[in-house]
Design a protein around this motif. Sequence first.
Motif, PDB file in Angstrom:
ATOM      1  N   GLN A 157     -22.694  59.097 121.538  1.00 35.18           N
ATOM      2  CA  GLN A 157     -23.394  60.051 122.388  1.00 35.18           C
ATOM      3  C   GLN A 157     -22.475  61.168 122.875  1.00 35.18           C
ATOM      4  O   GLN A 157     -22.892  62.322 123.014  1.00 35.18           O
ATOM      5  CB  GLN A 157     -24.005  59.328 123.595  1.00 35.18           C
ATOM      6  N   ASP A 176     -28.905  52.572 104.067  1.00 40.75           N
ATOM      7  CA  ASP A 176     -28.720  53.240 105.357  1.00 40.75           C
ATOM      8  C   ASP A 176     -28.075  54.608 105.229  1.00 40.75           C
ATOM      9  O   ASP A 176     -27.781  55.269 106.219  1.00 40.75           O
ATOM     10  CB  ASP A 176     -27.907  52.362 106.311  1.00 40.75           C
ATOM     11  N   THR A 198     -26.866  58.770 113.160  1.00 39.18           N
ATOM     12  CA  THR A 198     -27.426  57.680 113.962  1.00 39.18           C
ATOM     13  C   THR A 198     -26.460  56.511 114.127  1.00 39.18           C
ATOM     14  O   THR A 198     -26.570  55.754 115.104  1.00 39.18           O
ATOM     15  CB  THR A 198     -28.737  57.159 113.339  1.00 39.18           C
ATOM     16  N   THR A 199     -25.508  56.360 113.225  1.00 39.39           N
ATOM     17  CA  THR A 199     -24.604  55.214 113.274  1.00 39.39           C
ATOM     18  C   THR A 199     -23.196  55.596 113.703  1.00 39.39           C
ATOM     19  O   THR A 199     -22.585  54.925 114.534  1.00 39.39           O
ATOM     20  CB  THR A 199     -24.543  54.517 111.905  1.00 39.39           C
ATOM     21  N   ARG A 254     -28.577  61.322 108.089  1.00 43.59           N
ATOM     22  CA  ARG A 254     -29.193  60.481 109.116  1.00 43.59           C
ATOM     23  C   ARG A 254     -28.319  59.266 109.423  1.00 43.59           C
ATOM     24  O   ARG A 254     -28.171  58.870 110.584  1.00 43.59           O
ATOM     25  CB  ARG A 254     -30.595  60.039 108.684  1.00 43.59           C
ATOM     26  N   GLY A 314     -34.564  65.146 108.734  1.00 45.50           N
ATOM     27  CA  GLY A 314     -33.676  64.365 109.580  1.00 45.50           C
ATOM     28  C   GLY A 314     -33.067  65.192 110.694  1.00 45.50           C
ATOM     29  O   GLY A 314     -32.294  64.676 111.495  1.00 45.50           O
TER      30      GLY A 314
END
Length: 368
Positions: free
Chosen positions: A315, A255, A310-311, A306, A16
């Motif tokens: 950014q 998730d 990702t969640t 991960r 990951g």
Amino acid sequence: MAFGGAGVAGRAVAAGGAYEDVCGVLRRVADHWVGAHGEPGDNGWARATFFSGLMALYRLTGEERSLRYARGWAEQHAYGLKGGVATRHADNQCAGQAYLDLYAVDRDPDQIEAIGESVRRMAAGGERPGGDGDWWWDDALHMAMPPFARLGLLRDDAPYWDKLHRLYTHTARAEGGPGLLDPVTGLWFRDKRFLPGGIVSPAGRPVLWSRGNGWVAGGLVKTLKALPRTAAHVPEYRAALVRLLRAARAVQRGDGFWNVSLADPAHFPGPETSGTAFLAYGTAYALRAGLVPARDFGPVAARAWRGLVTTAVHQDGFLGYVQGTGDRPESGQPVGPGSTADFGVGAFLLAGTELALLARGAEARVTP
């Protein structure tokens, strides 16, 4: 300490994100928090948890900006504790963890004078006969176990560890009644209000709070990191951590997150960062220490990381989906992409540093 299987686990995590990728995310999240908080804040448990994570990042990367920010915060508070040296409250002693981290760098005795005196008074047991019930809520294990363990090592004084174990035992198995450790599942109730017969979820299920169990995992990890392998109660602390992680593994979401309510997935469902990060921290440490099998727990750590990256990570480094302060799933709701908190960032940094070390170990094994 055995590290059998850590390479397999590390490769699962590295799938990951390689070591440098993990470090990059950690820098981004830490830099965003620091950049948004020119005033570093008070010396309560929430901000102290952030600085525990920031100092873990400093140990991983050696980057001076983390050290400068942490040192500035500690100096602003003169390395003191809320409530002064007479405090017995675990929340007030949490700042001592970061002070001890700074002492490990600077070796200035003034940095640990307050936390040292606070813990010494409790270990001496002079002010409060039979006072082993100070840690009546499970969060306290994260806030105060590590200073007792670390100061016992620094002072070469076994009574610190004896007192630590008495306090822990009272929390886990209170005299005259059930403690907060559920002997069936290995999970922990937040406090006595949630024991069987007390507060339940809307569906009538037990309330086993994700972050509460994460606090326990974090406290056990930090304590085990500090204690010598041969210390009297290390096997008990290891066993408690492993039981908790096995129970958590069984209810991890697809998730990678854990719900705020571990026994009732319909009770405020959705991703939550702080509990997930602390459980990932415990899992990654247990993998590195060889306490759990890599084939079973490597994927748990990888999924959690991960999911968080990702969640929850924006950014720009903002960390979302952090449940606010409180004592149960209902607290700090709603939890969403814009909800954050200092202790959640600290938990994320702690988890990421352990996961980075796993990934680095795996990469070292495959380097020609």
